[in-house]
Motif scaffolding. Sequence first.
Motif, PDB file in Angstrom:
ATOM      1  N   ALA A 187       9.325  -5.270  -0.711  1.00  0.00           N
ATOM      2  CA  ALA A 187       9.652  -6.690  -0.762  1.00  0.00           C
ATOM      3  C   ALA A 187       8.887  -7.467   0.302  1.00  0.00           C
ATOM      4  N   GLY A 188       8.807  -6.916   1.517  1.00  0.00           N
ATOM      5  CA  GLY A 188       8.066  -7.567   2.592  1.00  0.00           C
ATOM      6  C   GLY A 188       6.572  -7.591   2.334  1.00  0.00           C
ATOM      7  N   TRP A 189       6.052  -6.481   1.800  1.00  0.00           N
ATOM      8  CA  TRP A 189       4.616  -6.444   1.479  1.00  0.00           C
ATOM      9  C   TRP A 189       4.256  -7.543   0.490  1.00  0.00           C
ATOM     10  N   LYS A 190       5.090  -7.714  -0.511  1.00  0.00           N
ATOM     11  CA  LYS A 190       4.798  -8.715  -1.544  1.00  0.00           C
ATOM     12  C   LYS A 190       4.867 -10.132  -0.978  1.00  0.00           C
ATOM     13  N   ARG A 191       5.824 -10.379  -0.098  1.00  0.00           N
ATOM     14  CA  ARG A 191       5.919 -11.701   0.521  1.00  0.00           C
ATOM     15  C   ARG A 191       4.690 -12.014   1.363  1.00  0.00           C
ATOM     16  N   LYS A 192       4.117 -10.984   1.963  1.00  0.00           N
ATOM     17  CA  LYS A 192       2.966 -11.169   2.848  1.00  0.00           C
ATOM     18  C   LYS A 192       1.638 -10.979   2.117  1.00  0.00           C
ATOM     19  N   GLY A 193       1.669 -10.975   0.790  1.00  0.00           N
ATOM     20  CA  GLY A 193       0.428 -10.802   0.053  1.00  0.00           C
ATOM     21  C   GLY A 193      -0.129  -9.394   0.167  1.00  0.00           C
ATOM     22  N   TRP A 194       0.766  -8.394   0.103  1.00  0.00           N
ATOM     23  CA  TRP A 194       0.409  -6.983   0.197  1.00  0.00           C
ATOM     24  C   TRP A 194      -0.280  -6.658   1.520  1.00  0.00           C
ATOM     25  N   ARG A 195       0.342  -7.185   2.573  1.00  0.00           N
ATOM     26  CA  ARG A 195      -0.062  -6.835   3.927  1.00  0.00           C
ATOM     27  C   ARG A 195       1.153  -6.349   4.704  1.00  0.00           C
ATOM     28  N   THR A 196       0.891  -5.497   5.691  1.00  0.00           N
ATOM     29  CA  THR A 196       1.964  -4.949   6.505  1.00  0.00           C
ATOM     30  C   THR A 196       2.423  -5.974   7.531  1.00  0.00           C
ATOM     31  N   ALA A 197       3.462  -5.613   8.290  1.00  0.00           N
ATOM     32  CA  ALA A 197       3.954  -6.498   9.348  1.00  0.00           C
ATOM     33  C   ALA A 197       2.879  -6.762  10.390  1.00  0.00           C
ATOM     34  N   ALA A 198       1.939  -5.825  10.522  1.00  0.00           N
ATOM     35  CA  ALA A 198       0.839  -5.995  11.471  1.00  0.00           C
ATOM     36  C   ALA A 198      -0.322  -6.784  10.871  1.00  0.00           C
ATOM     37  N   GLY A 199      -0.191  -7.214   9.630  1.00  0.00           N
ATOM     38  CA  GLY A 199      -1.236  -8.000   9.008  1.00  0.00           C
ATOM     39  C   GLY A 199      -2.343  -7.196   8.362  1.00  0.00           C
ATOM     40  N   LYS A 200      -2.196  -5.883   8.287  1.00  0.00           N
ATOM     41  CA  LYS A 200      -3.226  -5.039   7.692  1.00  0.00           C
ATOM     42  C   LYS A 200      -2.935  -4.814   6.205  1.00  0.00           C
ATOM     43  N   PRO A 201      -3.983  -4.594   5.414  1.00  0.00           N
ATOM     44  CA  PRO A 201      -3.750  -4.329   3.990  1.00  0.00           C
ATOM     45  C   PRO A 201      -2.889  -3.074   3.808  1.00  0.00           C
ATOM     46  N   VAL A 202      -1.974  -3.127   2.852  1.00  0.00           N
ATOM     47  CA  VAL A 202      -1.111  -1.984   2.559  1.00  0.00           C
ATOM     48  C   VAL A 202      -1.959  -0.853   1.998  1.00  0.00           C
ATOM     49  N   LEU A 203      -1.788   0.344   2.560  1.00  0.00           N
ATOM     50  CA  LEU A 203      -2.492   1.515   2.044  1.00  0.00           C
ATOM     51  C   LEU A 203      -1.941   1.889   0.666  1.00  0.00           C
ATOM     52  N   ASN A 204      -2.799   2.402  -0.176  1.00  0.00           N
ATOM     53  CA  ASN A 204      -2.416   2.846  -1.521  1.00  0.00           C
ATOM     54  C   ASN A 204      -1.827   1.710  -2.351  1.00  0.00           C
ATOM     55  N   GLN A 205      -2.370   0.505  -2.128  1.00  0.00           N
ATOM     56  CA  GLN A 205      -1.840  -0.677  -2.789  1.00  0.00           C
ATOM     57  C   GLN A 205      -1.880  -0.564  -4.309  1.00  0.00           C
ATOM     58  N   ASP A 206      -2.931   0.066  -4.842  1.00  0.00           N
ATOM     59  CA  ASP A 206      -3.033   0.184  -6.296  1.00  0.00           C
ATOM     60  C   ASP A 206      -1.860   0.955  -6.890  1.00  0.00           C
ATOM     61  N   LEU A 207      -1.479   2.044  -6.224  1.00  0.00           N
ATOM     62  CA  LEU A 207      -0.363   2.842  -6.721  1.00  0.00           C
ATOM     63  C   LEU A 207       0.974   2.149  -6.500  1.00  0.00           C
ATOM     64  N   TRP A 208       1.129   1.484  -5.365  1.00  0.00           N
ATOM     65  CA  TRP A 208       2.375   0.764  -5.109  1.00  0.00           C
ATOM     66  C   TRP A 208       2.584  -0.341  -6.149  1.00  0.00           C
ATOM     67  N   GLN A 209       1.521  -1.053  -6.485  1.00  0.00           N
ATOM     68  CA  GLN A 209       1.653  -2.111  -7.481  1.00  0.00           C
ATOM     69  C   GLN A 209       2.000  -1.533  -8.852  1.00  0.00           C
ATOM     70  N   ALA A 210       1.388  -0.410  -9.184  1.00  0.00           N
ATOM     71  CA  ALA A 210       1.709   0.242 -10.459  1.00  0.00           C
ATOM     72  C   ALA A 210       3.161   0.730 -10.466  1.00  0.00           C
ATOM     73  N   LEU A 211       3.624   1.264  -9.333  1.00  0.00           N
ATOM     74  CA  LEU A 211       5.014   1.713  -9.235  1.00  0.00           C
ATOM     75  C   LEU A 211       5.983   0.535  -9.348  1.00  0.00           C
ATOM     76  N   ASP A 212       5.608  -0.590  -8.793  1.00  0.00           N
ATOM     77  CA  ASP A 212       6.449  -1.774  -8.880  1.00  0.00           C
ATOM     78  C   ASP A 212       6.649  -2.181 -10.336  1.00  0.00           C
ATOM     79  N   GLN A 213       5.609  -2.025 -11.145  1.00  0.00           N
ATOM     80  CA  GLN A 213       5.708  -2.352 -12.563  1.00  0.00           C
ATOM     81  C   GLN A 213       6.472  -1.279 -13.353  1.00  0.00           C
ATOM     82  N   ALA A 214       6.362  -0.025 -12.903  1.00  0.00           N
ATOM     83  CA  ALA A 214       6.937   1.090 -13.668  1.00  0.00           C
ATOM     84  C   ALA A 214       8.367   1.430 -13.280  1.00  0.00           C
ATOM     85  N   ARG A 215       8.833   0.908 -12.155  1.00  0.00           N
ATOM     86  CA  ARG A 215      10.155   1.329 -11.689  1.00  0.00           C
ATOM     87  C   ARG A 215      11.230   1.017 -12.718  1.00  0.00           C
TER      88      ARG A 215
END
Length: 260
Positions: free
Chosen positions: A94-122
């Motif tokens: 939820a936080g990653w999505k609010r921040k445009g798929w960035r972590t609290a430190a402002g870095k791109p989320v690792l494995n973003q492609d799989l996380w986005q696919a999981l978000d759709q498949a859950r």
Amino acid sequence: MADGPDGRGRVVAAATDGACSGNPGPGGWGALIRFEDGSVEEFGGADPATTNNRMELQAALATLQRLAELPLHPDLTLRTDSKYLIDGLGSWMAGWKRKGWRTAAGKPVLNQDLWQALDQARLAEVPLRYVKGHSGDPDNDRVDQIAVAYSKGRKQAPPSPSPSSGSSKSSGSAKAAPHQASVDPAPVSLQKLLTRMELADRLASGGYALTAVELAQLVEQPLNRLSERQGSWRWRDWLVEPVGSDRWRLRRDPSGSKQT
């Protein structure tokens, strides 16, 4: 039992795992789903250059996509030993999505492609459940074997769906380490039985209640057969007693008589 299109009934259990040699390095993932009639479906895959976390995510993604095609038991959970997967889907996303798929430190989320696919498949009706890895849980041990096999580049596919969970699981035993080659171990089927009996003893000692789905996994009987049970009954050295709300409790049988 609610029949699926092939007569196997609903999915009553699911487990996933990932493995990687080197991290990063060659990796594999494994998955297992159980049906009400006792049959088991296993599948997996490999990646020549990946990480353990990616394999854990890929295993869950493939399993959720498969579950979306099948009738599901209301008590179904997806069992995994990956806290990364559980925390990502349950807490961090939820936080990653609010921040445009960035972590609290402002870095791109690792494995973003799989996380986005999981978000759709859950699947809202299929929660994740943590199980400690290598703790004697039969399904977790089995998907670990599948994942490791794929990570090591084995060409053969996992066992095809079988009419009983016992026959499926016994076909995927891990090879002994080289220094154990001269040891004559007990047959894999007996090793797995011992694991289940040790687990039953711990459950009985602790007074824990099991759902019908969990009990079916432990005693390796189809869920529809358990639904026909009336009152207390024996399984090996234990009495299985109903405790209401479709739950059961194990108790050591003082008579010592055995019946499956």
